[in-house]
Write an enzyme that holds these catalytic residues in place. Structure first.
Site, mmCIF file in Angstrom:
data_model
loop_
_atom_site.group_PDB
_atom_site.id
_atom_site.type_symbol
_atom_site.label_atom_id
_atom_site.label_comp_id
_atom_site.label_asym_id
_atom_site.label_seq_id
_atom_site.Cartn_x
_atom_site.Cartn_y
_atom_site.Cartn_z
ATOM 1 N N LYS A 125 67.435 -114.441 81.334
ATOM 2 C CA LYS A 125 67.493 -115.707 80.821
ATOM 3 C C LYS A 125 66.630 -115.946 79.591
ATOM 4 O O LYS A 125 66.849 -116.279 78.468
ATOM 5 C CB LYS A 125 67.362 -116.894 81.835
ATOM 6 C CG LYS A 125 68.393 -116.805 82.827
ATOM 7 C CD LYS A 125 68.398 -118.220 83.526
ATOM 8 C CE LYS A 125 66.929 -118.158 84.505
ATOM 9 N NZ LYS A 125 66.944 -117.260 85.546
ATOM 10 N N THR A 126 65.196 -115.554 80.056
ATOM 11 C CA THR A 126 64.400 -115.812 78.878
ATOM 12 C C THR A 126 64.487 -115.085 77.716
ATOM 13 O O THR A 126 64.174 -115.483 76.439
ATOM 14 C CB THR A 126 62.887 -115.586 79.620
ATOM 15 O OG1 THR A 126 62.385 -116.511 80.849
ATOM 16 C CG2 THR A 126 61.870 -115.853 78.573
ATOM 17 N N GLU A 169 66.762 -122.416 78.553
ATOM 18 C CA GLU A 169 67.038 -121.754 79.549
ATOM 19 C C GLU A 169 67.183 -122.673 80.885
ATOM 20 O O GLU A 169 66.313 -123.467 81.247
ATOM 21 C CB GLU A 169 65.644 -120.826 79.976
ATOM 22 C CG GLU A 169 65.740 -119.945 81.049
ATOM 23 C CD GLU A 169 64.180 -119.212 81.103
ATOM 24 O OE1 GLU A 169 64.025 -118.735 82.334
ATOM 25 O OE2 GLU A 169 63.876 -118.712 80.270
#
Length: 467
Positions: A125-126, A169
């Site tokens: 995600k990051t 996110e």
């Protein structure tokens, strides 16, 4: 921990916000955005940090330690799920009748009705969020963004842009990704995790199906991950774009080369574009394909999107080099799930240049360690040359009798390749004693394992090289 109550009303107007746990990467990013909105911000954390000092310089009032007096004249209190219900600031805020909201609700308030790209998934995600934000900047856009980690080329985890577009996110760990009014949903993968919240794997998958179905514009989803394929089969969304290595991917990754920073070709709708990233690993080629797919959905052409994503320089705590002593490089990575550990170690192998990989693994949470200790051992034993296992970082959980880092080390088939060393100084000395010229040491975990790195570097200067 405190489970978020997303039924609680979110204030229409906020003039003074107090953040409990303001030093975390996500909370500090939110606090900066509140400051940018002209809102008075205060906050506390259990220890001092660079994040607290930066917020103080930006105009926030920050405290080390938690005390009810820190609330001041705040009308809204923002908290994470990681605090205890007995936290004096949390308890007093409730008693005073202040608006007390979870950080996801604070982010929802910030986004308002603006178009939103939400990045969700158990892993990546990051990085994917950072790739999208970096690429949009290279393409001349100026989005608002909130990431779970510091984006290297921005130097921050959040930013208030001139455009309406928001990129975030979105956290599936506690179900809060279902709160947002998402236009484009990017699903990197659906690898069951956080079952302490979801209860069952079926419930975890169903949460992602609901997340996909709720997207108002498009769903961008992995073509390779089994869990993502299951979600894709279940979603009723009319506009789904797949990305990855699969032959039928809408944005397909091909001709991957990993001799250094990863290079590959992207294929989409009869067009192709060559890409060479500044970061290593096949997993990052796939993350980049997902980011490009989002950019395509936003209206950018393939060639421009593929070129823009090459400027991504990484995020803090993702294969981050911390130093080198006597020919041994020491890296840190946030990986805390077997799939993430596998990706981090595979990427490390591409730049190890024939040296051995020594993993320093800190298991994260008792529930995950109890559930996945065998999978961790299998990945570490197969992809690292030697592993040092620390004790469990409990985070929000109370200790569970019998659940320690030894569960991981005991599952190795060859005990010569692993050591359970719960004492940090002893672990640093042991690691330095094993390492020799050309080796790579990598700390793995999303707890505080990175704090052992100065001890490892110091030990490398005094301990004799391994053999």
């Amino acid at each position: 921990m405190i489970r978020p109550d997303l039924t609680l009303p979110i204030p229409e107007h906020i003039t003074a916000a107090h953040f409990i746990g303001i030093g975390g990467s996500g909370m500090s990013g939110l606090a900066r955005m509140f400051l940018a909105r002209g809102i008075r911000v205060s906050g506390s954390d259990r220890s001092d940090s660079a994040a607290l000092r930066a917020l103080a310089e930006a105009g926030a009032t920050v405290y080390v330690g938690h005390d009810a007096a820190h609330l001041g004249d705040a009308d809204t209190v923002v908290h994470t799920g990681a605090i205890w219900p007995e936290n004096p600031e949390f308890v007093t805020a409730k008693q005073r009748g202040l608006a007390v909201i979870h950080r996801s609700q604070a982010l929802h308030w910030l986004i308002g009705s603006r178009p939103l790209v939400s990045v969700a998934g158990a892993h990546g995600k990051t990085t994917s969020t950072g790739m999208i934000v970096t690429a949009l900047g290279a393409l001349g856009a100026d989005p608002n963004f909130v990431s779970g980690g510091v984006i290297a080329d921005r130097g921050v985890s959040s930013g208030s842009g001139a455009d309406d577009l928001f990129v975030i996110e979105a956290d599936e760990s506690d179900g809060t990704f279902l709160l947002y009014d998402t236009a484009i949903a990017l699903i990197t993968n659906v690898d069951p995790d956080h079952l302490d919240h979801w209860g069952t794997r079926d419930a975890f998958f169903d949460g992602f199906v609901r997340f996909a179905d709720a997207a108002t514009r498009a769903v961008v989803i992995s073509s390779d991950d089994p869990g993502a394929l299951r979600v894709r089969a279940a979603t009723t969304h009319p506009h789904v774009i797949s990305f990855g290595l699969a032959d039928d991917a809408d944005v397909r990754v091909a001709e991957v080369r990993t001799d250094g920073p990863v290079a590959f070709t992207l294929h989409h709708a009869g067009e192709s574009a060559s890409v060479r990233l500044a970061v290593p690993g096949v997993h990052n080629a796939i993350n980049a394909a997902g980011a490009v797919a989002v950019l395509l959905t936003l209206g950018y052409p393939l060639a421009a999107a593929a070129d823009a994503v090459t400027g991504f320089a990484g995020t803090v705590r993702r294969l981050e080099l911390h130093g080198e002593r006597r020919g041994v490089r020491v890296f840190d990575d946030y990986a805390h799930h077997p799939t993430e550990v596998a990706a981090a170690l595979a990427a490390t192998r591409t730049f190890a240049d024939g040296g051995r990989i020594i993993a320093v693994h800190q298991p994260h949470t008792y529930s995950r360690t109890q559930e996945m200790h065998r999978e961790f051992a299998e990945v570490l034993e197969s992809l690292a040359d030697h592993t040092v296992v620390l004790d469990v970082y409990g985070a929000r959980e109370d200790p569970v009798p019998g659940v320690t880092g030894r569960l991981v080390s005991d599952d190795f088939t060859d005990a010569a390749h692993v050591a359970f060393v719960p004492d940090w100084q002893a672990a640093a000395d042991y690691t330095a004693g094993v390492a020799r010229d050309g080796d790579v040491v990598i700390t793995l975990g999303c707890g505080d394992v990175y704090r052992i790195i100065p001890q490892v570097l110091a030990a490398l200067e005094t301990e004799p090289a391994g053999v």
